[in-house]
Write a protein that holds these residues in place. Structure first.
Motif: not given
Ligand code: SF4
Length: 443
Positions: A148, A197-199, A201, A239, A241, A394
């Protein structure tokens, strides 16, 4: 051998992004990260100036690292303290070689050597004071070592909350162009080296206001530029966020855009719920309006997760205001909350207000809120036991559902053999306060 650097980061996720940009630039310009500050040729401290306690921690860290650095190593101080108290810091801390704030020129071509020049340039003469700022938002960043990553989409803030000094030293909001943000997201999602990276923020001081300062068509047509941005980022990554949403910014289109990403996570920056006190804070809203908004979102998505932060002991906070906050926490059943006590900040509206609340009383109120919220959080976590969630791993043994923000909320213990970066569906078998245990894992 390349010069080695040590980068110490204090403060919030926004500062962490700045540090990653700085690290990317230092690495690209030939410096290498080292494992301990004693062996670094360059020690950089990215400071936080949010409240008095954060400033104290920053100064202690600077002095500590100054005493540990090897002979001849440079010590550079940057971040919010450098920005807010640059000349004062430079004069007060002779141990520091350079004090460098972050700059403001967003759309100008960025000289990638700037950070290194600042860091490794000539030593500051005794009377030189702080150096001019440089802009980090568009600097390169290294591949992420977690699945992330924070992406900062704007710097500065156009609001004037009574307790907050950030606009006075970070300036008015300056949003990055969408294309640059998407370029950064793509590079993180499909890096030339390292793991994807999969998420993502998204962060900013006032995220829901992203893009309002730009003259792009969306900004002038009355649409909310963040809505479009969330959709575009979401198309590139599993993802997305959003952190730090001012309550008025949480419009219907933004709620829909967040729900459409599959990460029903709402970080509402509420600060307090007693209407007259909220107005004294120069902010919008009250308990009734916030509850209505939360209930509306839960009607659309019963699994929505809510986080908020609250300030205790703001000048004029009466006992009934505090009771109103406790009643709100009980009614709202938020998943995650952060509580802070008021700290009088130079140059803010609140510093000049009457009816300051004694620090001990503010702390007492904070404890009361925390105890209530801890029980609510535990109940919300218990309710997840027995259900199956997609878990993003993670690190070995550590994962997260969409209901936990990295580094801020709890985690889910997962089996050690799951590779970091994978997303796996697992049943939650146990709740351990804020953390959870997934099938096959041990705490
Ligand atoms: S929105 Fe956040 S950064 Fe902006 S003035 Fe208010 S508290 Fe400070």
């Amino acid at each position: 051998m390349a010069n080695g650097y040590w980068l110490e980061t204090l403060g919030c996720p926004k500062n962490q992004v700045d540090s990653e940009k700085l690290a990317g630039t230092l690495t690209r310009d030939g410096l290498a990260p080292v494992d301990d500050p004693e062996s670094a040729d360059l020690v950089v401290v990215n400071t936080c100036a949010f409240i008095e306690a954060a400033r104290q921690e920053s100064v202690e860290t600077i002095l500590h690292l100054a005493s540990r650095r090897k002979a001849g190593a440079r010590l550079v101080v940057t971040g919010c303290m450098a920005e807010r108290y640059g000349d004062e810091l430079a004069a007060l801390l002779p141990e520091v070689d350079l004090v460098a704030g972050f700059g403001t020129a967003l759309d100008t071509a960025v000289d990638h050597a700037t950070a290194v020049a600042v860091a490794m340039g000539p030593r500051r003469s005794k009377d030189a004071g702080a150096v001019a700022g440089f802009d980090l938002l568009e600097l390169p960043r290294p591949a992420s070592n977690t699945p992330w990553a924070y992406v900062k989409v704007a710097e500065g803030c156009d609001r004037s909350c009574g307790f907050c000094a950030i606009p006075s030293f970070r300036g008015a909001q300056r949003s990055r162009p969408v294309a640059r943000i998407l370029e950064e997201v793509r590079a993180l999602a499909e890096p030339a080296h390292g793991s994807p990276v999969r998420e993502i923020v998204l962060v900013a001081q006032d995220l829901a206001s992203y893009g309002r300062d730009r003259s792009a068509p969306a900004a002038t047509s009355g649409a909310q530029p963040i809505v479009e941005l969330v959709g575009e980022v979401s198309a590139l990554i599993e993802r997305v966020r959003l952190l730090y949403l001012y309550p008025t910014g949480l419009t219907e289109p933004l709620i829909e855009a967040i729900l459409a990403t599959g990460v029903p996570y709402f970080d509402l920056s509420l600060q307090h719920v007693a209407g007259p006190l909220v107005r004294r804070m120069r902010r919008w809203g009250d308990a009734e309006r916030y509850l209505e908004r939360i209930e509306h979102i839960r009607a659309l998505e019963p699994d929505a997760t809510f986080r908020s932060s609250f300030l205790l002991g703001y000048p004029g906070e009466a006992e009934e205001d505090h009771d109103a906050l406790l009643a709100f926490l009980e009614a709202a059943q938020l998943d995650w909350c952060g509580f802070f006590t008021f700290s009088s900040e130079e140059g803010t509206v609140a510093a000049g207000l009457d009816d300051q609340v004694p620090a001990a009383l503010a702390l007492e109120r904070l404890t009361e809120c925390s105890e209530l919220q801890d029980a609510i959080t535990a109940t919300r976590r218990d309710a997840m036991v027995g259900r199956t969630y997609d878990l993003l791993v993670d690190a070995p043994g550590r994962g997260r559902t969409v209901h936990e923000a990295p580094q801020i909320d709890g985690i889910v213990h997962v089996p050690d053999d799951l590779a970091p970066g994978t997303i796996t569906a697992l049943e939650v078998t146990e709740s351990l306060g804020t953390d959870l245990l997934a099938a096959g894992a041990s705490a």
